[in-house]
Scaffold this motif. Structure first.
Motif, PDB file in Angstrom:
ATOM      1  N   GLY A  92      36.589  57.345  55.393  1.00  0.00           N
ATOM      2  CA  GLY A  92      36.219  56.936  56.733  1.00  0.00           C
ATOM      3  C   GLY A  92      34.737  56.812  56.984  1.00  0.00           C
ATOM      4  N   GLU A  93      33.927  57.619  56.290  1.00  0.00           N
ATOM      5  CA  GLU A  93      32.489  57.584  56.572  1.00  0.00           C
ATOM      6  C   GLU A  93      31.837  56.274  56.132  1.00  0.00           C
ATOM      7  N   VAL A  94      32.576  55.434  55.388  1.00  0.00           N
ATOM      8  CA  VAL A  94      32.009  54.155  54.944  1.00  0.00           C
ATOM      9  C   VAL A  94      31.895  53.162  56.099  1.00  0.00           C
ATOM     10  N   ILE A  95      32.631  53.402  57.188  1.00  0.00           N
ATOM     11  CA  ILE A  95      32.546  52.502  58.335  1.00  0.00           C
ATOM     12  C   ILE A  95      31.293  52.846  59.127  1.00  0.00           C
ATOM     13  N   GLU A  96      30.340  51.918  59.101  1.00  0.00           N
ATOM     14  CA  GLU A  96      29.048  52.142  59.739  1.00  0.00           C
ATOM     15  C   GLU A  96      28.953  51.483  61.108  1.00  0.00           C
ATOM     16  N   ASP A  97      29.550  50.296  61.242  1.00  0.00           N
ATOM     17  CA  ASP A  97      29.555  49.628  62.541  1.00  0.00           C
ATOM     18  C   ASP A  97      30.686  48.609  62.571  1.00  0.00           C
ATOM     19  N   TRP A  98      30.961  48.089  63.752  1.00  0.00           N
ATOM     20  CA  TRP A  98      32.090  47.177  63.940  1.00  0.00           C
ATOM     21  C   TRP A  98      31.829  45.804  63.354  1.00  0.00           C
ATOM     22  N   ASN A  99      30.595  45.501  62.987  1.00  0.00           N
ATOM     23  CA  ASN A  99      30.259  44.173  62.489  1.00  0.00           C
ATOM     24  C   ASN A  99      30.216  44.074  60.966  1.00  0.00           C
ATOM     25  N   GLN A 100      30.464  45.169  60.257  1.00  0.00           N
ATOM     26  CA  GLN A 100      30.377  45.073  58.812  1.00  0.00           C
ATOM     27  C   GLN A 100      31.548  44.269  58.263  1.00  0.00           C
ATOM     28  N   THR A 101      31.305  43.594  57.149  1.00  0.00           N
ATOM     29  CA  THR A 101      32.281  42.660  56.597  1.00  0.00           C
ATOM     30  C   THR A 101      32.811  43.078  55.229  1.00  0.00           C
ATOM     31  N   ARG A 102      32.359  44.228  54.730  1.00  0.00           N
ATOM     32  CA  ARG A 102      32.801  44.666  53.404  1.00  0.00           C
ATOM     33  C   ARG A 102      32.553  46.150  53.230  1.00  0.00           C
ATOM     34  N   PHE A 103      33.245  46.711  52.260  1.00  0.00           N
ATOM     35  CA  PHE A 103      33.065  48.112  51.896  1.00  0.00           C
ATOM     36  C   PHE A 103      32.675  48.181  50.421  1.00  0.00           C
ATOM     37  N   PRO A 104      31.906  49.201  50.021  1.00  0.00           N
ATOM     38  CA  PRO A 104      31.629  49.377  48.592  1.00  0.00           C
ATOM     39  C   PRO A 104      32.883  49.846  47.864  1.00  0.00           C
ATOM     40  N   ALA A 105      33.061  49.377  46.645  1.00  0.00           N
ATOM     41  CA  ALA A 105      34.264  49.718  45.883  1.00  0.00           C
ATOM     42  C   ALA A 105      34.409  51.224  45.692  1.00  0.00           C
ATOM     43  N   GLU A 106      33.283  51.944  45.596  1.00  0.00           N
ATOM     44  CA  GLU A 106      33.373  53.392  45.359  1.00  0.00           C
ATOM     45  C   GLU A 106      33.969  54.145  46.545  1.00  0.00           C
ATOM     46  N   SER A 107      34.077  53.491  47.697  1.00  0.00           N
ATOM     47  CA  SER A 107      34.689  54.138  48.861  1.00  0.00           C
ATOM     48  C   SER A 107      36.207  53.970  48.898  1.00  0.00           C
ATOM     49  N   VAL A 108      36.742  53.124  48.009  1.00  0.00           N
ATOM     50  CA  VAL A 108      38.165  52.775  48.049  1.00  0.00           C
ATOM     51  C   VAL A 108      38.987  53.815  47.291  1.00  0.00           C
ATOM     52  N   VAL A 109      40.009  54.321  47.955  1.00  0.00           N
ATOM     53  CA  VAL A 109      40.937  55.288  47.367  1.00  0.00           C
ATOM     54  C   VAL A 109      42.159  54.572  46.799  1.00  0.00           C
ATOM     55  N   LEU A 110      42.600  53.525  47.483  1.00  0.00           N
ATOM     56  CA  LEU A 110      43.803  52.776  47.104  1.00  0.00           C
ATOM     57  C   LEU A 110      43.601  51.311  47.436  1.00  0.00           C
ATOM     58  N   ALA A 111      43.934  50.440  46.484  1.00  0.00           N
ATOM     59  CA  ALA A 111      43.945  48.999  46.717  1.00  0.00           C
ATOM     60  C   ALA A 111      45.366  48.495  46.495  1.00  0.00           C
ATOM     61  N   ILE A 112      45.825  47.643  47.404  1.00  0.00           N
ATOM     62  CA  ILE A 112      47.175  47.065  47.306  1.00  0.00           C
ATOM     63  C   ILE A 112      47.048  45.554  47.299  1.00  0.00           C
ATOM     64  N   GLU A 113      47.744  44.912  46.362  1.00  0.00           N
ATOM     65  CA  GLU A 113      47.833  43.456  46.333  1.00  0.00           C
ATOM     66  C   GLU A 113      49.299  43.054  46.464  1.00  0.00           C
ATOM     67  N   VAL A 114      49.556  42.117  47.374  1.00  0.00           N
ATOM     68  CA  VAL A 114      50.880  41.518  47.522  1.00  0.00           C
ATOM     69  C   VAL A 114      50.832  40.192  46.783  1.00  0.00           C
ATOM     70  N   VAL A 115      51.637  40.047  45.757  1.00  0.00           N
ATOM     71  CA  VAL A 115      51.574  38.893  44.871  1.00  0.00           C
ATOM     72  C   VAL A 115      52.114  37.648  45.571  1.00  0.00           C
ATOM     73  N   SER A 116      51.346  36.563  45.497  1.00  0.00           N
ATOM     74  CA  SER A 116      51.773  35.250  45.960  1.00  0.00           C
ATOM     75  C   SER A 116      51.877  34.331  44.752  1.00  0.00           C
ATOM     76  N   THR A 117      52.495  33.163  44.932  1.00  0.00           N
ATOM     77  CA  THR A 117      52.652  32.253  43.795  1.00  0.00           C
ATOM     78  C   THR A 117      51.306  31.826  43.222  1.00  0.00           C
ATOM     79  N   ASP A 118      50.278  31.740  44.067  1.00  0.00           N
ATOM     80  CA  ASP A 118      48.969  31.309  43.577  1.00  0.00           C
ATOM     81  C   ASP A 118      48.120  32.465  43.041  1.00  0.00           C
ATOM     82  N   SER A 119      48.603  33.708  43.207  1.00  0.00           N
ATOM     83  CA  SER A 119      47.766  34.856  42.829  1.00  0.00           C
ATOM     84  C   SER A 119      48.381  35.727  41.739  1.00  0.00           C
ATOM     85  N   VAL A 120      49.426  35.245  41.086  1.00  0.00           N
ATOM     86  CA  VAL A 120      50.143  36.080  40.112  1.00  0.00           C
ATOM     87  C   VAL A 120      49.202  36.608  39.029  1.00  0.00           C
ATOM     88  N   THR A 121      48.474  35.725  38.374  1.00  0.00           N
ATOM     89  CA  THR A 121      47.591  36.163  37.289  1.00  0.00           C
ATOM     90  C   THR A 121      46.469  37.047  37.806  1.00  0.00           C
TER      91      THR A 121
END
Length: 198
Positions: A92-121
């Motif tokens: 949570g401490e990675v959120i600095e303000d409401w206008n930020q557009t990205r987070f550093p990867a080191e702050s991520v605990v879990l990443a989820i991808e939902v596979v689409s036909t164009d994103s399989v690979t």
């Protein structure tokens, strides 16, 4: 009268950088940067929309208060890679303000991808390698198996620095890390279909 040519962004020498995503005008929503190239999202399917909404809602309810959940938000891996996982859990401490557009990867605990036909690979091969290299400890891949969600769960093995499979889940997903969740995966379908089954 000829057909007007599309006004595609022309990459600079060496390709785009993570900072360019915030500067290039008129990019389509959910544009990612993978290996210094822009990747545009295909139209979203109903399954994809339902799965993203389901995991975002369920994880917001289950996550400890020091963690935040975001959907379709970019993360900085390095100068040439700024992917947009479908759902992420971050410190949570990675959120600095409401206008930020990205987070550093080191702050991520879990990443989820939902596979689409164009994103399989990308979702099965490219992104997991990059997420592992960025030391994101948990990765879940969600796939549509004839209308039923199947979840492939991976955890970072610290010795090798690679993901190892810790389970494949069909109707119910019960895990204890990165925090306890017990999910009814049959709920990932349109509300009308769920109501008809009750």
């Amino acid at each position: 009268m000829g057909v007007p040519k599309p006004n595609w962004p022309t990459p600079p020498t060496g390709g785009w950088t993570a900072d360019d995503l915030d500067r290039i005008p008129n990019l389509p929503p959910h544009t990612e940067l993978i290996d210094a190239s822009l990747v545009f999202a295909a139209p979203q399917t109903v399954f994809h929309s339902r799965a993203v909404g389901y995991f975002r809602g369920q994880l917001e309810s289950a996550a400890p208060k020091e963690l935040e959940v975001a959907a379709r938000f970019t993360i900085d891996i390095d100068r040439q890679n700024r992917p947009e996982p479908d759902v992420i859990v971050v410190h949570g401490e990675v959120i600095e303000d409401w206008n930020q557009t990205r987070f550093p990867a080191e702050s991520v605990v879990l990443a989820i991808e939902v596979v689409s036909t164009d994103s399989v690979t990308r979702d099965r091969e490219t992104k997991p390698l990059k997420y592992a290299r960025a030391k994101i400890p948990h990765y879940w891949r969600v796939e549509d198996n004839e209308g039923q969600a199947v979840i492939y769960v991976f955890e970072l093995e610290p010795t090798t620095g690679a993901y190892t499979s810790t389970g494949i889940f069909h109707d119910r997903m019960k895990v204890s890390v990165p925090f306890p969740v017990d999910l009814d995966l049959t709920q990932i379908k349109p509300r009308r279909n769920r109501a008809a089954e009750e």
